[in-house]
Design an enzyme around this catalytic site. Sequence first.
Site, PDB file in Angstrom:
ATOM      1  N   HIS A 312       0.895   6.754 -45.901  1.00  0.00           N
ATOM      2  CA  HIS A 312      -0.087   6.435 -44.856  1.00  0.00           C
ATOM      3  C   HIS A 312      -0.916   7.675 -44.575  1.00  0.00           C
ATOM      4  O   HIS A 312      -0.410   8.795 -44.603  1.00  0.00           O
ATOM      5  CB  HIS A 312       0.626   6.004 -43.562  1.00  0.00           C
ATOM      6  CG  HIS A 312      -0.248   5.247 -42.626  1.00  0.00           C
ATOM      7  ND1 HIS A 312      -1.090   5.872 -41.753  1.00  0.00           N
ATOM      8  CD2 HIS A 312      -0.441   3.919 -42.464  1.00  0.00           C
ATOM      9  CE1 HIS A 312      -1.748   4.961 -41.060  1.00  0.00           C
ATOM     10  NE2 HIS A 312      -1.380   3.762 -41.477  1.00  0.00           N
ATOM     11  N   ASP A 370       3.110  -2.581 -44.273  1.00  0.00           N
ATOM     12  CA  ASP A 370       2.955  -3.605 -45.324  1.00  0.00           C
ATOM     13  C   ASP A 370       4.183  -3.761 -46.199  1.00  0.00           C
ATOM     14  O   ASP A 370       4.222  -4.672 -47.037  1.00  0.00           O
ATOM     15  CB  ASP A 370       1.750  -3.234 -46.204  1.00  0.00           C
ATOM     16  CG  ASP A 370       0.462  -3.307 -45.416  1.00  0.00           C
ATOM     17  OD1 ASP A 370      -0.243  -2.287 -45.307  1.00  0.00           O
ATOM     18  OD2 ASP A 370       0.199  -4.380 -44.839  1.00  0.00           O
TER      19      ASP A 370
HETATM   20  C1  SDX Z   1      -2.680   0.153 -43.993  1.00  0.00           C
HETATM   21  O1  SDX Z   1      -5.260   3.579 -41.675  1.00  0.00           O
HETATM   22  C2  SDX Z   1      -4.493   2.707 -41.150  1.00  0.00           C
HETATM   23  O2  SDX Z   1      -4.117   2.778 -40.026  1.00  0.00           O
HETATM   24  C3  SDX Z   1      -4.189   1.540 -42.064  1.00  0.00           C
HETATM   25  C4  SDX Z   1      -3.142   0.569 -41.556  1.00  0.00           C
HETATM   26  C5  SDX Z   1      -3.644  -0.211 -40.376  1.00  0.00           C
HETATM   27  O3  SDX Z   1      -2.807  -0.747 -39.629  1.00  0.00           O
HETATM   28  O4  SDX Z   1      -4.900  -0.394 -40.271  1.00  0.00           O
HETATM   29  O5  SDX Z   1      -1.951   1.244 -41.198  1.00  0.00           O
HETATM   30  C6  SDX Z   1      -2.810  -0.472 -42.639  1.00  0.00           C
HETATM   31  O6  SDX Z   1      -3.664   0.207 -44.690  1.00  0.00           O
HETATM   32  C7  SDX Z   1      -1.368   0.756 -44.413  1.00  0.00           C
HETATM   33  C8  SDX Z   1      -1.434   1.449 -45.815  1.00  0.00           C
HETATM   34  C9  SDX Z   1      -1.285   0.361 -46.884  1.00  0.00           C
HETATM   35  N1  SDX Z   1      -1.554   0.892 -48.220  1.00  0.00           N
HETATM   36  C10 SDX Z   1      -0.570   1.051 -49.124  1.00  0.00           C
HETATM   37  O7  SDX Z   1       0.618   0.841 -48.882  1.00  0.00           O
HETATM   38  C11 SDX Z   1      -1.080   1.444 -50.502  1.00  0.00           C
HETATM   39  C12 SDX Z   1      -0.175   2.558 -51.074  1.00  0.00           C
HETATM   40  N2  SDX Z   1      -0.400   3.754 -50.271  1.00  0.00           N
HETATM   41  C13 SDX Z   1      -1.447   4.622 -50.670  1.00  0.00           C
HETATM   42  O8  SDX Z   1      -2.383   4.295 -51.596  1.00  0.00           O
HETATM   43  C14 SDX Z   1      -1.758   5.783 -49.724  1.00  0.00           C
HETATM   44  O9  SDX Z   1      -0.558   6.245 -49.241  1.00  0.00           O
HETATM   45  C15 SDX Z   1      -2.701   5.482 -48.578  1.00  0.00           C
HETATM   46  C16 SDX Z   1      -3.974   4.876 -49.057  1.00  0.00           C
HETATM   47  C17 SDX Z   1      -2.060   4.559 -47.606  1.00  0.00           C
HETATM   48  C18 SDX Z   1      -2.995   6.815 -47.868  1.00  0.00           C
HETATM   49  O10 SDX Z   1      -3.779   7.542 -48.728  1.00  0.00           O
HETATM   50  P1  SDX Z   1      -4.224   9.067 -48.357  1.00  0.00           P
HETATM   51  O11 SDX Z   1      -3.967   9.390 -46.951  1.00  0.00           O
HETATM   52  O12 SDX Z   1      -5.597   9.260 -48.871  1.00  0.00           O
HETATM   53  O13 SDX Z   1      -3.171   9.884 -49.156  1.00  0.00           O
HETATM   54  P2  SDX Z   1      -3.406  10.346 -50.616  1.00  0.00           P
HETATM   55  O14 SDX Z   1      -3.877   9.189 -51.450  1.00  0.00           O
HETATM   56  O15 SDX Z   1      -4.240  11.577 -50.569  1.00  0.00           O
HETATM   57  O16 SDX Z   1      -1.914  10.693 -51.061  1.00  0.00           O
HETATM   58  C19 SDX Z   1      -1.345  11.959 -50.728  1.00  0.00           C
HETATM   59  C20 SDX Z   1      -0.397  12.239 -51.884  1.00  0.00           C
HETATM   60  C21 SDX Z   1      -1.066  12.070 -53.252  1.00  0.00           C
HETATM   61  O17 SDX Z   1      -0.424  12.959 -54.159  1.00  0.00           O
HETATM   62  P3  SDX Z   1      -1.182  14.405 -54.421  1.00  0.00           P
HETATM   63  O18 SDX Z   1      -2.584  14.064 -54.940  1.00  0.00           O
HETATM   64  O19 SDX Z   1      -1.168  15.122 -53.114  1.00  0.00           O
HETATM   65  O20 SDX Z   1      -0.315  15.042 -55.503  1.00  0.00           O
HETATM   66  O21 SDX Z   1       0.679  11.283 -51.868  1.00  0.00           O
HETATM   67  C22 SDX Z   1       0.646  10.486 -53.062  1.00  0.00           C
HETATM   68  C23 SDX Z   1      -0.721  10.648 -53.678  1.00  0.00           C
HETATM   69  O22 SDX Z   1      -0.659  10.518 -55.086  1.00  0.00           O
HETATM   70  N3  SDX Z   1       0.867   9.100 -52.635  1.00  0.00           N
HETATM   71  C24 SDX Z   1       1.662   8.238 -53.255  1.00  0.00           C
HETATM   72  C25 SDX Z   1       1.603   7.073 -52.479  1.00  0.00           C
HETATM   73  N4  SDX Z   1       0.775   7.253 -51.452  1.00  0.00           N
HETATM   74  C26 SDX Z   1       0.317   8.503 -51.552  1.00  0.00           C
HETATM   75  N5  SDX Z   1       2.416   8.345 -54.382  1.00  0.00           N
HETATM   76  C27 SDX Z   1       3.112   7.234 -54.715  1.00  0.00           C
HETATM   77  N6  SDX Z   1       3.119   6.061 -54.029  1.00  0.00           N
HETATM   78  C28 SDX Z   1       2.376   5.956 -52.904  1.00  0.00           C
HETATM   79  N7  SDX Z   1       2.374   4.802 -52.216  1.00  0.00           N
END
Ligand code: SDX
Length: 436
Positions: A312, A370
């Site tokens: 998140h 989720d």
């Molecule tokens: C919702 O914003 C909100 O409030 C949203 C929400 C709401 O109620 O409105 O809470 C609802 O959207 C919840 C999130 C649902 N999405 C997912 O579950 C999809 C999987 N999660 C991700 O794609 C990600 O974690 C996000 C999109 C939720 C957050 O993305 P960020 O903040 O941009 O984080 P990032 O992509 O920069 O990740 C940071 C690091 C990265 O590695 P590095 O580049 O630092 O090496 O963490 C890794 C990412 O690769 N990472 C994951 C991961 N999520 C982040 N690695 C593996 N699996 C994951 N799920």
Amino acid sequence: MDAKTGSNLKTAQLTVGDKSWSLPIHQGTIGPDVIDVGKLYAETGMFTYDPGFTSTAACESKITYIDGDEGILLYRGVPIEQLAEHGDFLETCYLLLYGELPTPAQKTDFDYRVTRHTMVHEQMSRFFQGFRRDAHPMAVMTGCVGALSAFYHDSTDISDPHQRMVASIRMIAKMPTLAAMAYKYNIGQPFVYPKNDLDYATNFLRMCFAVPCEEYKPNPVLARAMDRIFILHADHEQNASTSTVRLAGSTGANPFACIAAGIAALWGPAHGGANEAALKMLAEIGTPERIPEFVKRAKDKNSGFRLMGFGHRVYKNYDPRAKIMQKTAHEVLSELGHRDDPLLQCAIELERVALSDEYFIEKKLYPNVDFYSGITLKAMGIPVNMFTVLFALARTVGWIAQWKEMIEDPSQRIGRPRQLFSGATRRDYIPISRRK
Ligand code: SDX
């Protein structure tokens, strides 16, 4: 500076070369202070740069507060755990819209007003006929909600407080009806009209699952679970879809169009579409034995795969909603006799493995709202392609509350971000006859 309670500083100093500027610091009631850069371009000729808005407060708000490090979520100051335990969704809607929990009389009046706006214009049903039966319900919702402004001209004047409230009530009231119609259309069953003697969640479940051939028997455990799921999804600060609604609303667009924009933004798998993606992922994993293979893929940057329902932007601790959703999943599965649902077993084991893995610990990746919602909804008979529709149904009150707050903010103006330009500098047109 203590990011939790803010600082006592009143200004920040910015020095560029031999020049310095003082930038005002504003303090909220809780949470990080903000450095006001509103005049930065006028004073320095420079923009701030923050793609993804990881360090940008786009507005001031009194509605929802999240502490991502502590895993705290407050709706108008009330903890989500207490609302989920003791409140109901329409009470939560009142709290988000008006800022206070309703008195008994206010609750009765609000429930009455919402209940009597649950029908949609009869010609809306013809609007559905234009879609293929196999259209994704989110495509149908984006189209139909945007079309509402064509039916309710008497509540599109955003400068009129009365019309703003009528439009708000209409949106909250009609979303379950439209969502159920999208489902019925998708499965080829007749639409079911709302019934005014049912509560919000029971009415929605009946519109989804009742058929003309027999009386619908409500299940109070499932209705309570659905109502709680709506509460958990009602609002969440300035997330991507809420920011979309605010930006659309800042142009003066009518509320129905703004909510349609929010639905479109929510659909993405990185946002509200994650519940559908998480369930598909759990189904693909299938058995706990395959979990290490998927965790390995999630840690491999080149795989392009992420554990859906994990991570998140704000929560660097357990999403408080995920804890309540997990408890609700257990309740629903027990009620339905699916205690040993393989998807739930897979999810619990995946959570255990991921949370003990150095990669997830170091990146502070926890289950989010989720992760468990899909298991619960599937057990309740909601098809996967309707999961994000339910998220949009519940989030409508949050979008509307945030839209109203923005419209009623005297300092609000049209949102218009700038950019760091890295494209071609000026060059003359070359006639096609001279191009190689
Ligand atoms: C919702 O914003 C909100 O409030 C949203 C929400 C709401 O109620 O409105 O809470 C609802 O959207 C919840 C999130 C649902 N999405 C997912 O579950 C999809 C999987 N999660 C991700 O794609 C990600 O974690 C996000 C999109 C939720 C957050 O993305 P960020 O903040 O941009 O984080 P990032 O992509 O920069 O990740 C940071 C690091 C990265 O590695 P590095 O580049 O630092 O090496 O963490 C890794 C990412 O690769 N990472 C994951 C991961 N999520 C982040 N690695 C593996 N699996 C994951 N799920």
